[in-house]
Design an enzyme around this catalytic site. Structure first.
Site, PDB file in Angstrom:
ATOM      1  N   HIS A 183       0.689  -1.166   0.022  1.00 26.97           N
ATOM      2  CA  HIS A 183      -0.035  -0.154   0.091  1.00 26.97           C
ATOM      3  C   HIS A 183       0.863   1.244   0.117  1.00 26.97           C
ATOM      4  CE1 HIS A 183      -4.091  -2.179   1.889  1.00 26.97           C
ATOM      5  NE2 HIS A 183      -3.472  -2.534   0.541  1.00 26.97           N
ATOM      6  N   GLU A 185       0.781   3.967   1.701  1.00 23.47           N
ATOM      7  CA  GLU A 185       1.164   4.542   3.044  1.00 23.47           C
ATOM      8  C   GLU A 185       2.308   3.812   3.845  1.00 23.47           C
ATOM      9  OE1 GLU A 185      -1.876   3.301   1.951  1.00 23.47           O
ATOM     10  OE2 GLU A 185      -3.286   4.019   3.482  1.00 23.47           O
ATOM     11  N   CYS A 212      -6.148   1.712   5.341  1.00 24.53           N
ATOM     12  CA  CYS A 212      -6.575   0.228   5.972  1.00 24.53           C
ATOM     13  C   CYS A 212      -6.224   0.227   7.314  1.00 24.53           C
ATOM     14  CB  CYS A 212      -6.126  -0.587   5.023  1.00 24.53           C
ATOM     15  SG  CYS A 212      -4.573  -1.095   5.054  1.00 24.53           S
ATOM     16  N   CYS A 215      -2.295  -0.601   7.508  1.00 20.07           N
ATOM     17  CA  CYS A 215      -1.504   0.587   7.211  1.00 20.07           C
ATOM     18  C   CYS A 215      -1.434   1.544   8.761  1.00 20.07           C
ATOM     19  CB  CYS A 215      -1.947   1.535   6.142  1.00 20.07           C
ATOM     20  SG  CYS A 215      -1.330   0.392   4.661  1.00 20.07           S
TER      21      CYS A 215
END
Length: 263
Positions: A183, A185, A212, A215
């Site tokens: 992801h 992040e 999410c 993260c």
């Protein structure tokens, strides 16, 4: 009561306090440290001055008393005493002045909020641009981490790990893509770690989808203080539900400040 004291007694007591010699408690009043008691004392002094025979000599002492250390800050102004401003009028004037000061600080606060919102929008535009670097055909997510001086510390977008081939076949096959995708992040956090940059008290901007839970845990552990995301109107229902039920409560419990642009 103070109003029954002689002028000399009041003068001596005020001088003692002005030069730190005493802190007396008077009958029916609290200490002279209370502003309201000082107002009352000063007005009683003025009332006695108006009725005393040696007016000029005592007037000189009263003027000195007004400018003594006791009356240097946040006490009745000399002009208010000279015109014999009533006690309730003095309090009303002080309340008006306090309201004016509060209004000034509110305006300063609004200006600061406006400047912060402008920078939030700028960094979100940068996230949007970085998100375009992602090769994921279904979701392009961008992340930018900045410090409190608005210096960019790290960036990231969703994609495969370094050295893993991001072929079209893998990117279009969810069973192949999801186990490999990193992801945005997390990539930003890893890029900061790779460069030896601390994200303590930083702000993380994320464009594309809400953060999410996985993260979120890493963001909290990295010491990020503030997270800014876009509004959830156009978000996928699954991601929106994850944000509401898991990520947002986690951020709240950890003391992370969350800003949702567009709300």
């Amino acid at each position: 009561m103070i109003k029954d004291w002689s002028l000399d007694t009041i003068k001596n007591e005020i001088n003692k306090i002005a030069y730190g010699e005493s802190d007396p408690r008077m009958d029916g009043y609290t200490t002279f440290g209370c502003k309201q008691d000082l107002y009352k004392v000063l007005f009683h002094v003025q009332e006695k001055l108006n009725n005393c025979s040696t007016y000029e000599g005592e007037r000189g002492w009263a003027k000195a008393a007004v400018f003594s250390p006791v009356f240097e800050k946040d006490y009745p102004r000399s002009e208010a005493v000279n015109r014999q401003e009533p006690y309730d009028e003095t309090m009303k004037r002080m309340h008006r002045e306090e309201d004016a000061r509060q209004l000034k600080w509110d305006q300063i606060h609004q200006n600061c909020v406006g400047r912060q919102l402008k920078w939030d929008q700028r960094f979100m535009e940068m996230c949007k641009m970085i998100a375009k670097w992602s090769k994921d055909p279904s979701s392009q997510i961008g992340a930018v981490a900045v410090n409190d001086e608005r210096r960019i510390l790290a960036t990231g977008y969703n994609g495969f790990p370094k050295g893993i081939a991001d072929t079209e076949e893998r990117l279009n096959d969810r069973e192949e893509k999801y186990p490999r995708i990193v992801h945005a992040e997390t990539n930003a956090l890893m890029n900061a770690l790779y460069a030896g940059v601390s994200l303590k008290d930083a702000t993380m901007y994320v464009h594309g989808l809400p953060v999410c839970p996985e993260c979120a845990k890493l963001i909290i552990q990295a010491g990020v203080r503030r997270v800014v995301i876009n509004d959830l109107v156009n978000s996928n229902a699954h991601w929106k539900d994850l944000w509401i039920t898991r990520t947002s409560p986690m951020f709240k419990e950890a003391g992370i400040v969350v800003m949702i642009l567009g709300e």
